[in-house]
Design an enzyme around this catalytic site. Structure first.
Site, PDB file in Angstrom:
ATOM      1  N   SER A 109       7.226  -0.171 -15.288  1.00 44.31           N
ATOM      2  CA  SER A 109       6.766   0.683 -14.204  1.00 44.31           C
ATOM      3  C   SER A 109       7.912   1.605 -13.819  1.00 44.31           C
ATOM      4  CB  SER A 109       6.380  -0.219 -13.037  1.00 44.31           C
ATOM      5  OG  SER A 109       6.505   0.467 -11.830  1.00 44.31           O
ATOM      6  N   SER A 110       7.571   2.740 -13.201  1.00 42.15           N
ATOM      7  CA  SER A 110       8.643   3.670 -12.819  1.00 42.15           C
ATOM      8  C   SER A 110       9.517   3.088 -11.705  1.00 42.15           C
ATOM      9  CB  SER A 110       8.055   5.011 -12.393  1.00 42.15           C
ATOM     10  OG  SER A 110       7.162   4.818 -11.335  1.00 42.15           O
ATOM     11  N   CYS A 111       9.064   1.991 -11.067  1.00 41.08           N
ATOM     12  CA  CYS A 111       9.896   1.431  -9.986  1.00 41.08           C
ATOM     13  C   CYS A 111      11.090   0.641 -10.525  1.00 41.08           C
ATOM     14  CB  CYS A 111       9.073   0.606  -9.022  1.00 41.08           C
ATOM     15  SG  CYS A 111       8.498  -0.891  -9.740  1.00 41.08           S
ATOM     16  N   TYR A 138       9.775  -7.324  -8.022  1.00 46.62           N
ATOM     17  CA  TYR A 138       8.892  -6.857  -9.096  1.00 46.62           C
ATOM     18  C   TYR A 138       9.696  -6.044 -10.120  1.00 46.62           C
ATOM     19  CZ  TYR A 138       5.010  -4.028 -11.041  1.00 46.62           C
ATOM     20  OH  TYR A 138       4.113  -3.388 -11.857  1.00 46.62           O
ATOM     21  N   LYS A 142      10.532  -6.679 -14.130  1.00 52.46           N
ATOM     22  CA  LYS A 142      10.211  -5.694 -15.180  1.00 52.46           C
ATOM     23  C   LYS A 142      11.468  -5.309 -15.974  1.00 52.46           C
ATOM     24  CE  LYS A 142       5.786  -5.035 -14.629  1.00 52.46           C
ATOM     25  NZ  LYS A 142       4.874  -5.442 -15.685  1.00 52.46           N
ATOM     26  N   HIS A 181      -2.314   0.113  -4.408  1.00 51.09           N
ATOM     27  CA  HIS A 181      -1.371   1.233  -4.436  1.00 51.09           C
ATOM     28  C   HIS A 181      -1.858   2.346  -3.507  1.00 51.09           C
ATOM     29  CE1 HIS A 181      -0.278  -0.651  -8.373  1.00 51.09           C
ATOM     30  NE2 HIS A 181       0.898  -0.458  -7.836  1.00 51.09           N
TER      31      HIS A 181
HETATM   32  N1  LIG Z   1      -1.448   0.351 -11.453  1.00 51.99           N
HETATM   33  C1  LIG Z   1      -0.384   1.125 -11.523  1.00 51.99           C
HETATM   34  O1  LIG Z   1      -0.255   2.089 -10.772  1.00 51.99           O
HETATM   35  C2  LIG Z   1       0.689   0.860 -12.532  1.00 51.99           C
HETATM   36  C3  LIG Z   1       1.752   1.763 -12.616  1.00 51.99           C
HETATM   37  C4  LIG Z   1       2.770   1.549 -13.515  1.00 51.99           C
HETATM   38  C5  LIG Z   1       2.728   0.422 -14.312  1.00 51.99           C
HETATM   39  N2  LIG Z   1       1.708  -0.448 -14.235  1.00 51.99           N
HETATM   40  C6  LIG Z   1       1.789  -1.630 -15.079  1.00 51.99           C
HETATM   41  O2  LIG Z   1       0.625  -1.809 -15.837  1.00 51.99           O
HETATM   42  C7  LIG Z   1       0.364  -3.207 -15.991  1.00 51.99           C
HETATM   43  C8  LIG Z   1      -1.042  -3.497 -15.555  1.00 51.99           C
HETATM   44  O3  LIG Z   1      -1.220  -3.107 -14.202  1.00 51.99           O
HETATM   45  P1  LIG Z   1      -2.662  -2.949 -13.546  1.00 51.99           P
HETATM   46  O4  LIG Z   1      -2.545  -1.904 -12.508  1.00 51.99           O
HETATM   47  O5  LIG Z   1      -3.692  -2.826 -14.610  1.00 51.99           O
HETATM   48  O6  LIG Z   1      -2.806  -4.340 -12.797  1.00 51.99           O
HETATM   49  P2  LIG Z   1      -4.147  -5.137 -12.441  1.00 51.99           P
HETATM   50  O7  LIG Z   1      -5.294  -4.223 -12.338  1.00 51.99           O
HETATM   51  O8  LIG Z   1      -3.810  -5.990 -11.271  1.00 51.99           O
HETATM   52  O9  LIG Z   1      -4.366  -6.049 -13.714  1.00 51.99           O
HETATM   53  C9  LIG Z   1      -3.497  -7.080 -14.024  1.00 51.99           C
HETATM   54  C10 LIG Z   1      -4.212  -8.079 -14.875  1.00 51.99           C
HETATM   55  O10 LIG Z   1      -3.325  -9.180 -15.123  1.00 51.99           O
HETATM   56  C11 LIG Z   1      -4.069 -10.373 -15.039  1.00 51.99           C
HETATM   57  N3  LIG Z   1      -3.212 -11.481 -14.675  1.00 51.99           N
HETATM   58  C12 LIG Z   1      -2.384 -11.582 -13.601  1.00 51.99           C
HETATM   59  N4  LIG Z   1      -1.784 -12.776 -13.576  1.00 51.99           N
HETATM   60  C13 LIG Z   1      -2.240 -13.448 -14.649  1.00 51.99           C
HETATM   61  C14 LIG Z   1      -2.006 -14.743 -15.174  1.00 51.99           C
HETATM   62  N5  LIG Z   1      -1.157 -15.592 -14.564  1.00 51.99           N
HETATM   63  N6  LIG Z   1      -2.651 -15.128 -16.292  1.00 51.99           N
HETATM   64  C15 LIG Z   1      -3.528 -14.293 -16.889  1.00 51.99           C
HETATM   65  N7  LIG Z   1      -3.777 -13.042 -16.474  1.00 51.99           N
HETATM   66  C16 LIG Z   1      -3.151 -12.638 -15.358  1.00 51.99           C
HETATM   67  C17 LIG Z   1      -5.095 -10.103 -13.947  1.00 51.99           C
HETATM   68  O11 LIG Z   1      -6.154 -11.004 -14.115  1.00 51.99           O
HETATM   69  P3  LIG Z   1      -7.241 -11.239 -12.940  1.00 51.99           P
HETATM   70  O12 LIG Z   1      -7.972  -9.949 -12.863  1.00 51.99           O
HETATM   71  O13 LIG Z   1      -8.061 -12.353 -13.422  1.00 51.99           O
HETATM   72  O14 LIG Z   1      -6.425 -11.544 -11.711  1.00 51.99           O
HETATM   73  C18 LIG Z   1      -5.475  -8.665 -14.244  1.00 51.99           C
HETATM   74  O15 LIG Z   1      -6.515  -8.589 -15.185  1.00 51.99           O
HETATM   75  C19 LIG Z   1       1.419  -3.930 -15.168  1.00 51.99           C
HETATM   76  O16 LIG Z   1       2.439  -4.370 -16.001  1.00 51.99           O
HETATM   77  C20 LIG Z   1       1.946  -2.882 -14.250  1.00 51.99           C
HETATM   78  O17 LIG Z   1       3.292  -3.093 -13.936  1.00 51.99           O
HETATM   79  C21 LIG Z   1       0.665  -0.261 -13.358  1.00 51.99           C
END
Ligand SMILES: NC(=O)c1ccc[n+]([C@@H]2O[C@H](COP(=O)([O-])OP(=O)(O)OC[C@H]3O[C@@H](n4cnc5c(N)ncnc54)[C@H](OP(=O)(O)O)[C@@H]3O)[C@@H](O)[C@H]2O)c1
Length: 313
Positions: A109-111, A138, A142, A181
């Site tokens: 992530s950018s953070c 967090y 990362k 977010h």
């Molecule tokens: N969203 C953003 O703005 C953003 C920005 C930059 C980077 N990212 C990166 O992109 C990645 C995905 O982010 P996202 O926004 O898609 O998050 P998200 O919508 O919260 O999805 C995360 C997924 O991880 C699963 N998960 C969490 N804990 C788990 C565990 N213990 N065992 C199995 N599965 C687990 C969750 O399952 P459940 O649904 O069943 O809980 C969910 O499906 C992350 O690494 C994040 O850092 C996101």
């Protein structure tokens, strides 16, 4: 290179980014996509992850599973954020290495970048300064994931790549007002204001922080693109290279969600602003031939339609 019959594991397929990666892979004709729900496989459980890889034998892995949230939850659940993220990534990366899985994309992530670094942020600014306090646990997790990929690449000759996306939005986002977010939470606030025929939009902070946003289908496209690309570097920024203030985003959303209304935007200055400006330098991704394609207004319309579908079910 992934071929159309390669076994591909997408960790976190129910989430915002994971579901977009699955959509993108299907759209491109990849047939053997492996997914598993958290109830069946808790990725914080080391032996279960290892056994799952031994049994399913994926050749390619996308790590989109993580504990993710906005300023409030990152700050309040600091222990859970560092523990879950370290565990998930350790288990996947190390089990992948033990099962001879050479190709992986890890999403950071950018953070991970310092709070006060020069803008736009280059990949090599990593570890050049102090992190933003609210999401430090967090970000530290990362950064550990990035260094783990880098170390495994150096010592074990794996091909683990880390993509650092900017703030991401799109269908299947989390719209919880406290735990999401800034952008999805703003979509919900404006939608609810419209339903109540409200007159004032109240936002956290003073509206001045500048943020970059990427549409999730563009990020998924980058994930598949870089899985298939031979690159020298371990980390690559993924963004649009453009940023707007929180206030400008609010006005853009108001135009699309609540058109024709002149609302007053009020700022709750008792709440934190977070990092003052965050925009990524995307020259490296561009050099390899990748850039985001989706127009932001179009992406917001698709996202808002998805939000309406979910909330009016
Ligand atoms: N969203 C953003 O703005 C953003 C920005 C930059 C980077 N990212 C990166 O992109 C990645 C995905 O982010 P996202 O926004 O898609 O998050 P998200 O919508 O919260 O999805 C995360 C997924 O991880 C699963 N998960 C969490 N804990 C788990 C565990 N213990 N065992 C199995 N599965 C687990 C969750 O399952 P459940 O649904 O069943 O809980 C969910 O499906 C992350 O690494 C994040 O850092 C996101």
């Amino acid at each position: 290179m992934i071929n159309k019959n390669s076994k591909i594991f997408v960790a976190g397929h129910n989430g915002l980014v994971g579901s977009a990666i699955v959509r993108k892979l299907r759209e491109k004709g990849y047939k053997k996509i492996i997914t598993v729900n958290k109830t069946k496989l808790d990725l914080t459980n080391q032996s279960k992850v290892y056994n799952f890889f031994k049994k399913k034998k994926p050749k390619f892995i996308f790590i989109a599973a993580a504990k993710v949230g906005g300023i409030y939850s990152n700050n309040k659940y600091r222990a859970e954020f560092i523990y879950s993220n370290l565990s998930i990534q350790n288990n996947i990366i190390h089990s992948a290495y033990r099962c001879n899985i050479k190709d992986m994309i890890f999403l950071g992530s950018s953070c991970v970048y310092p709070k006060f670094c020069n803008q736009p942020i280059k990949e090599d600014f990593l570890l050049n300064g102090k992190l933003e306090k609210t999401n430090e646990p967090y970000a530290i997790a990362k950064i550990a994931g990035i260094k783990m990929c880098e170390s495994y690449n150096d010592q074990y000759k794996t091909n683990y790549k880390c993509l650092m996306p900017t703030n991401t939005f799109g269908p299947n986002d989390n719209y919880d007002l406290l735990n999401s977010h800034f952008f999805p939470s703003m979509i919900r606030k404006i939608h609810e204001l419209k339903q109540k025929k409200g007159k004032n939009l109240i936002l956290w902070g003073d509206g001045s922080p500048k943020r970059e946003l990427i549409y999730v289908d563009d990020l998924a496209d980058a994930c598949v693109f870089f899985m298939n690309k031979k690159i020298k570097e371990t980390i690559i920024n993924i963004g649009t290279g453009k940023d707007l203030t929180i206030k400008e985003y609010a006005n853009l959303l108001l135009k699309i969600i609540y058109p024709g209304k002149k609302l007053k935007i009020l700022f709750d200055r008792t709440k934190p602003n977070g990092t003052p400006r965050k925009v990524l330098n995307i020259n490296l991704a561009k050099k390899y031939g990748w850039k985001a394609k989706t127009n932001i207004e179009e992406a917001i319309k698709i996202t808002y339609r998805d939000y309406l579908r979910k909330t009016t079910k």
